[in-house]
Design a protein around this motif. Sequence first.
Motif, PDB file in Angstrom:
ATOM      1  N   ALA A  25     -16.828   6.461   1.290  1.00  0.00           N
ATOM      2  CA  ALA A  25     -15.543   6.955   1.130  1.00  0.00           C
ATOM      3  C   ALA A  25     -15.037   6.908   2.581  1.00  0.00           C
ATOM      4  CB  ALA A  25     -15.555   7.787   0.194  1.00  0.00           C
ATOM      5  N   THR A  26     -15.310   7.615   3.230  1.00  0.00           N
ATOM      6  CA  THR A  26     -14.851   7.607   4.174  1.00  0.00           C
ATOM      7  C   THR A  26     -14.918   5.759   5.428  1.00  0.00           C
ATOM      8  OG1 THR A  26     -15.161   9.777   4.766  1.00  0.00           O
ATOM      9  CG2 THR A  26     -15.202   8.127   7.138  1.00  0.00           C
ATOM     10  N   LEU A  27     -15.854   5.573   5.244  1.00  0.00           N
ATOM     11  CA  LEU A  27     -16.054   3.724   5.425  1.00  0.00           C
ATOM     12  C   LEU A  27     -15.835   2.765   4.873  1.00  0.00           C
ATOM     13  CD1 LEU A  27     -20.252   3.764   5.722  1.00  0.00           C
ATOM     14  CD2 LEU A  27     -18.931   4.321   7.652  1.00  0.00           C
ATOM     15  N   ASP A  28     -14.945   3.213   3.832  1.00  0.00           N
ATOM     16  CA  ASP A  28     -13.897   2.256   3.039  1.00  0.00           C
ATOM     17  C   ASP A  28     -12.976   2.260   3.374  1.00  0.00           C
ATOM     18  OD1 ASP A  28     -16.098   1.524   0.971  1.00  0.00           O
ATOM     19  OD2 ASP A  28     -15.522   2.938  -0.582  1.00  0.00           O
ATOM     20  N   VAL A  29     -12.426   3.855   4.165  1.00  0.00           N
ATOM     21  CA  VAL A  29     -10.456   3.268   4.363  1.00  0.00           C
ATOM     22  C   VAL A  29     -11.270   2.919   5.824  1.00  0.00           C
ATOM     23  CG1 VAL A  29      -9.109   5.457   5.515  1.00  0.00           C
ATOM     24  CG2 VAL A  29     -10.274   6.474   3.095  1.00  0.00           C
ATOM     25  N   LEU A  30     -12.181   3.165   6.541  1.00  0.00           N
ATOM     26  CA  LEU A  30     -11.965   2.638   8.013  1.00  0.00           C
ATOM     27  C   LEU A  30     -12.101   1.172   8.606  1.00  0.00           C
ATOM     28  CD1 LEU A  30     -12.853   2.817  10.761  1.00  0.00           C
ATOM     29  CD2 LEU A  30     -15.534   3.390  10.328  1.00  0.00           C
ATOM     30  N   LYS A  31     -12.790   0.778   6.191  1.00  0.00           N
ATOM     31  CA  LYS A  31     -12.883  -1.179   6.906  1.00  0.00           C
ATOM     32  C   LYS A  31     -11.481  -1.040   6.173  1.00  0.00           C
ATOM     33  CE  LYS A  31     -16.307  -1.426   4.061  1.00  0.00           C
ATOM     34  NZ  LYS A  31     -16.706  -1.608   2.983  1.00  0.00           N
ATOM     35  N   ALA A  72      -8.022 -17.064  -8.191  1.00  0.00           N
ATOM     36  CA  ALA A  72      -8.425 -16.040  -8.744  1.00  0.00           C
ATOM     37  C   ALA A  72      -8.851 -15.589  -7.631  1.00  0.00           C
ATOM     38  CB  ALA A  72      -9.908 -16.370 -10.246  1.00  0.00           C
ATOM     39  N   ILE A  73      -9.549 -16.045  -6.501  1.00  0.00           N
ATOM     40  CA  ILE A  73     -10.349 -15.116  -5.210  1.00  0.00           C
ATOM     41  C   ILE A  73      -9.480 -14.695  -4.421  1.00  0.00           C
ATOM     42  CG2 ILE A  73     -11.119 -15.510  -3.617  1.00  0.00           C
ATOM     43  CD1 ILE A  73     -12.853 -18.088  -4.646  1.00  0.00           C
ATOM     44  N   ASP A  74      -8.135 -15.606  -4.789  1.00  0.00           N
ATOM     45  CA  ASP A  74      -6.864 -13.975  -3.874  1.00  0.00           C
ATOM     46  C   ASP A  74      -6.422 -13.110  -4.920  1.00  0.00           C
ATOM     47  OD1 ASP A  74      -6.875 -16.083  -2.282  1.00  0.00           O
ATOM     48  OD2 ASP A  74      -5.224 -17.201  -2.697  1.00  0.00           O
ATOM     49  N   ARG A  75      -6.593 -13.318  -6.364  1.00  0.00           N
ATOM     50  CA  ARG A  75      -5.942 -11.952  -7.354  1.00  0.00           C
ATOM     51  C   ARG A  75      -6.976 -10.983  -6.909  1.00  0.00           C
ATOM     52  NH1 ARG A  75      -2.284 -13.947 -10.536  1.00  0.00           N
ATOM     53  NH2 ARG A  75      -2.450 -11.590 -11.797  1.00  0.00           N
ATOM     54  N   GLY A  76      -8.754 -11.368  -6.982  1.00  0.00           N
ATOM     55  CA  GLY A  76      -9.851 -10.335  -7.562  1.00  0.00           C
ATOM     56  C   GLY A  76      -9.449 -10.159  -5.805  1.00  0.00           C
ATOM     57  N   VAL A 121      -6.035   8.058   0.405  1.00  0.00           N
ATOM     58  CA  VAL A 121      -5.811   8.561   2.146  1.00  0.00           C
ATOM     59  C   VAL A 121      -5.833   7.165   2.977  1.00  0.00           C
ATOM     60  CG1 VAL A 121      -7.747   9.104   4.031  1.00  0.00           C
ATOM     61  CG2 VAL A 121      -7.742   9.567   1.441  1.00  0.00           C
ATOM     62  N   PHE A 122      -5.905   5.454   2.738  1.00  0.00           N
ATOM     63  CA  PHE A 122      -5.958   4.670   4.036  1.00  0.00           C
ATOM     64  C   PHE A 122      -4.110   4.679   3.709  1.00  0.00           C
ATOM     65  CE2 PHE A 122      -4.107   0.612   3.279  1.00  0.00           C
ATOM     66  CZ  PHE A 122      -4.495   0.318   4.899  1.00  0.00           C
ATOM     67  N   LEU A 123      -3.530   4.796   2.382  1.00  0.00           N
ATOM     68  CA  LEU A 123      -1.721   4.886   2.420  1.00  0.00           C
ATOM     69  C   LEU A 123      -1.631   5.722   3.485  1.00  0.00           C
ATOM     70  CD1 LEU A 123      -1.085   3.403  -0.992  1.00  0.00           C
ATOM     71  CD2 LEU A 123      -1.107   2.297   0.654  1.00  0.00           C
ATOM     72  N   TYR A 124      -1.930   7.675   3.067  1.00  0.00           N
ATOM     73  CA  TYR A 124      -1.138   8.460   3.309  1.00  0.00           C
ATOM     74  C   TYR A 124      -1.440   7.686   5.406  1.00  0.00           C
ATOM     75  CZ  TYR A 124      -1.980  13.636   4.877  1.00  0.00           C
ATOM     76  OH  TYR A 124      -1.336  13.997   5.844  1.00  0.00           O
ATOM     77  N   LEU A 125      -2.784   7.968   5.749  1.00  0.00           N
ATOM     78  CA  LEU A 125      -2.786   7.361   7.474  1.00  0.00           C
ATOM     79  C   LEU A 125      -1.549   6.465   7.641  1.00  0.00           C
ATOM     80  CD1 LEU A 125      -6.656   7.321   7.900  1.00  0.00           C
ATOM     81  CD2 LEU A 125      -4.691   9.326   8.829  1.00  0.00           C
ATOM     82  N   THR A 126      -1.785   5.524   7.270  1.00  0.00           N
ATOM     83  CA  THR A 126      -0.881   4.477   7.392  1.00  0.00           C
ATOM     84  C   THR A 126       0.778   4.501   7.992  1.00  0.00           C
ATOM     85  OG1 THR A 126      -0.764   3.263   5.660  1.00  0.00           O
ATOM     86  CG2 THR A 126      -2.651   1.980   7.088  1.00  0.00           C
ATOM     87  N   ALA A 160      -9.594  -4.971  -2.801  1.00  0.00           N
ATOM     88  CA  ALA A 160      -9.877  -4.001  -1.723  1.00  0.00           C
ATOM     89  C   ALA A 160      -8.408  -2.718  -1.658  1.00  0.00           C
ATOM     90  CB  ALA A 160      -8.314  -5.215  -0.779  1.00  0.00           C
ATOM     91  N   ALA A 161      -8.011  -3.054  -2.607  1.00  0.00           N
ATOM     92  CA  ALA A 161      -7.152  -1.434  -3.516  1.00  0.00           C
ATOM     93  C   ALA A 161      -7.948  -0.191  -3.722  1.00  0.00           C
ATOM     94  CB  ALA A 161      -6.329  -2.066  -4.411  1.00  0.00           C
ATOM     95  N   ASN A 162      -9.116  -0.488  -4.381  1.00  0.00           N
ATOM     96  CA  ASN A 162     -10.820  -0.191  -5.179  1.00  0.00           C
ATOM     97  C   ASN A 162     -11.817   0.278  -4.556  1.00  0.00           C
ATOM     98  OD1 ASN A 162      -8.296   0.829  -8.280  1.00  0.00           O
ATOM     99  ND2 ASN A 162      -8.310  -1.646  -7.563  1.00  0.00           N
ATOM    100  N   GLY A 163     -11.758  -0.827  -3.567  1.00  0.00           N
ATOM    101  CA  GLY A 163     -13.515   0.115  -2.948  1.00  0.00           C
ATOM    102  C   GLY A 163     -14.492  -0.919  -4.138  1.00  0.00           C
ATOM    103  N   PHE A 164     -14.344  -1.670  -4.507  1.00  0.00           N
ATOM    104  CA  PHE A 164     -15.214  -2.857  -5.341  1.00  0.00           C
ATOM    105  C   PHE A 164     -16.008  -3.553  -4.361  1.00  0.00           C
ATOM    106  CE2 PHE A 164     -12.405  -2.297  -8.507  1.00  0.00           C
ATOM    107  CZ  PHE A 164     -12.691  -0.614  -9.490  1.00  0.00           C
TER     108      PHE A 164
END
Length: 792
Positions: free
Chosen positions: A123-129, A554-558, A97-102, A563-567
Motif C-alpha cells: 500500500a505504501t508503494l502504491d501511494v509512492l507510485k 476504453a484504455i483511457d477510461r480504464g 492517503v495520496f489525496l490527503y498528502l497532496t 489508478a484510483a484503485n490500485g489495480f
Amino acid sequence: MTVALKPDDLLERDRELAVLEHAVVDVAERSVGRVVLVSGEAGAGKTTLLRAFGRGRERVLWGGCEPLFTPRPLGPLLDIAEILGDGLPRDPTPHDVFLYLTRALRAEPAVVVLEDVHWADEATLDVLKLLGRRIDSVPALVAVTYRDDELDACHPLRSVIGDLPVPAAQRLRLGSLSPEAVGVLADAHGLDGDDLWHKTGGNPFFVTEAIAAGGDVPPTVRDAVLARASRLGAAAREVLDAVSVVPQRAAPWLLASIAGDFSDAVDECVSSGILVVSPLGVAFRHELARLVIEEAISPAHRAMLHRRALAALADPPSGARDFARLAHHAEAAGEADAVRRYAIAAAHRAETLRAHREAAAQYARALRFGDDLPPAVRADLLAAQARACFPADMYDEGISALEREVELRRGLGDELAEGDAERRLAQFLWCPGRVAESRSAGERAVALLEQLPPTPELGWAYVELAFSHAYGSRVAEAIECRDRAIAVAEEVGIPAIALEARLNGAAATKDVDAIVAQIEATAALSQPGLMAHLWMTLANVAVSRRRFDVAGEAIDRGLTLVAANGFELTRLYLLAYRAIVELGEGRFDEAAETASMVLRVRRTSTTPRIRALVTLALVRLRRGDPEVDSLLDEAWALAEPTGEQERMQPVVEARNERDWLAGRRKADGLFPDPRGPYETAVAAGDFAALDALGAVASADAVRCAAGLRGPRPATRANPAGLTGREVEVLTLVAQSLSNKQIAAELVLSKRTVDHHVAAILRKLRVPTRGEAAAEAVRVGALDDRSAQHLVG
C-alpha cells in the motif's frame, strides 16, 4: 588529495547535498514537485545525509518503513499523517492517503522523507507510485531512501522506480568513503587510516563504529557495535536490549513497559552515540546496530522482552491496537494463540488498505502456527491467503494454498467448497500460462458442482470455464458455458453471474458492440473491480478488431479507474493494449515507450509481457533497429507452452513480418485487413509514407519489391549506408550535443534520436559516440559540407 573535516563528519557528500539543495530550490521557484531517490548499501549514510540536509529547515516530514517480519501497511505515511493532523479517513485506501498528502502539501509545501522503502508494504508503494505520477502538481521535494543491494529482479520497488517520470525524478547513489576521507577521520582519533579503510571498505557506518569502539580496528561491524555497547552500564545495556526488539523506534510508554525506569540509562545510551531520541520515541542510530544488539541477546531473554512488548501493545494508552506489530511480537515470543489472533486481524486490515502482499504474508503466518486448528478452519485460512495472493501477483504461493485447500475440502467431503476451490484454482493457473492445468481444474469444478442442486458456485464455475474457452479460441464451448451460467444465474438470482458470462461470450465472438452495451448497462453500479475488468476486456477485443478509436477510449477510461484503485495488473494489461494502439496508429516512439513501461515491471501474468515484447520488436523491426530476435524469442517462450492462439498469434505475425523484411517472404497476406497508416502504406507500396513514419526498414523493403533495389538513393550512395537523417544526427553528435539537445534541434522525440544514434553506431561498427564522427570521415560517410564542418 585534501579532505576537509566538517563539524558533522559528513565527508564527500557535497555533490549530493548540492543536488538536494538544487531540487528544493526548484520546487520553491517553480511550484513543481521533485523526487530524489537516495540509494546505497546498508551503512552508506543515507539517513545521515538527509538529516544534514534537513537541519534548520522549517518543514520536514519524516516517515520510515520498519523491518518487521511482515511490514505494517501504510506505516511511514500514517506516521506523517500523525504529524499533519486530522483529515485522513479511519481506514484509508492508498488513494485516500495520496489525496490527503497532496492536499496537505499544496496547502503548505514541505520536504517529505520516506526512509528504507526496500521494507515498504504494498500500500505504501502504491501511494509512492501515485505521488510520483502526479509529482509535477505537488509542490514538495520527496526524498526516498532504499538499499539498492537488497532489491532482486522481482522486488516491487523496482516497478515503482521504473514508473517515476524521468524529468521530475533524480537518483543519488551513495558510495563508500575514499581512503583519503577515512584517513582524515582516522588521524583525528589516532588510528591507522590505511588499516581502517581496508577493514571497513570505507562504509561510513562501519568507519564510525570502528572509531567509537576505540583501540584496534575491529574486523567486522558486529564486533565494532558490541565493543561500543560493552562500555555501557548494566541498566543502559538493559535499555539497549529493550529498544532492540522494537523495530524503528520505541515510544516512551512502550519502553517503560519493557524496561521499567529508564531515563538515566537512556541518557547514557544517547551519550555513547548508539541511540537517538526524538519526540516520537527512542531508536537506534542505525538499523545495523539494532540488529547486532538484538541478535546478541540470549533466546530466552529476547522472547521475554517480546512478551512484554506484546502485553503492552495489546492495551495501548491511546489509539487503536496495531495488529501488525502485535503479530510480529507474538511470533518472536512464540505465542501461537496470539500469533493466529493478531495475524488474522492484521491480514483483514491489510486487505482493507489494499496491502495484498502483506495480507497474504499474515495469513501465511497464521497458518504456520495453525497445525492444531480444525481442517475446515485451515481450509478457510488457505482460501483467504490465496485471495490475497491474486492481486499481489503471488501466483506460486496462491496456487500452493489452493491445492492444499482442495485436499482439505475433499477430506471433509465438502463437495460444494471443493468445487469452488477448484474453480479458483483454475483462475489462478491461467494467468502464468498453465493453461491446460487451468482448464482441467475448471472442468473438475463443473463436474463436482453439477452433481449438486443449482448454486452460485456452479454459476461461477461455468463463467470461469467460459473464460477459458473464450481465450482458447473455442467459441462454441464458450457460448455453451455462457448459456449455462446465465440459466443458473436466473435460478439463483445473482445477476453478476450472468453479466460476467455474457462478457466472456462477447470476448469469444470478439463482439465489441456487445461489450460496449454491457458497460453502458453496468456504469451505474459502484463496482470498480468489475468496471476495470469490463474496460480491459473491451480494450482487448477492440484491439483484436483493429478498432483503435474504441480501444483508445476504453484504455483511457480504464487507466483512470485503476489508478484510483490500485489495480496494478489490470494497468499492465491496459498499457500493453495502449502500446498496440500506438503502434497501429503509427506512433512508434510512444508505442516503444509504453511497451518498455510494461516490460520494466516483472509480473507472473504472461499476456501483458508477450504483447509488450511483440510491440517493441515490431517498432525495432520497422525502423531497422537491432535486438529484435531476443524479444521475439522471449515472447514465443512465454506464449508457445500455453497453446492459446490469443498469446501465440501476435508472435507468429511478428515473425512473419521479420521474414518479409529479411527478404524471406513477400508482404502478401501480412495485413489481410489493413488499418492504420503503417499497414495501409505497406499494402499500397507507399515507401514515402513509410519513410515519414520512421519505418525506414519497411520503406526499403517496399522499394526492393517495387524494383528500386535496396535502400533510398541517398542511403544507397552513402558508403556506410547512413540515411540523410542519420547524417544530420551524426553531425550534431560530433558537436557534443546530447540526444535531448539533438531532438530539440531537429524537432524529433528523444526516443527517435536514441534509435538513430544506435543505428549509426551499428552501421559504422564503432562502440562509442566519440569514435563515430572520426570513422564516418575516414570512410567518406559524410558529405563534404558536414565533414568540413566537423574537421573545422
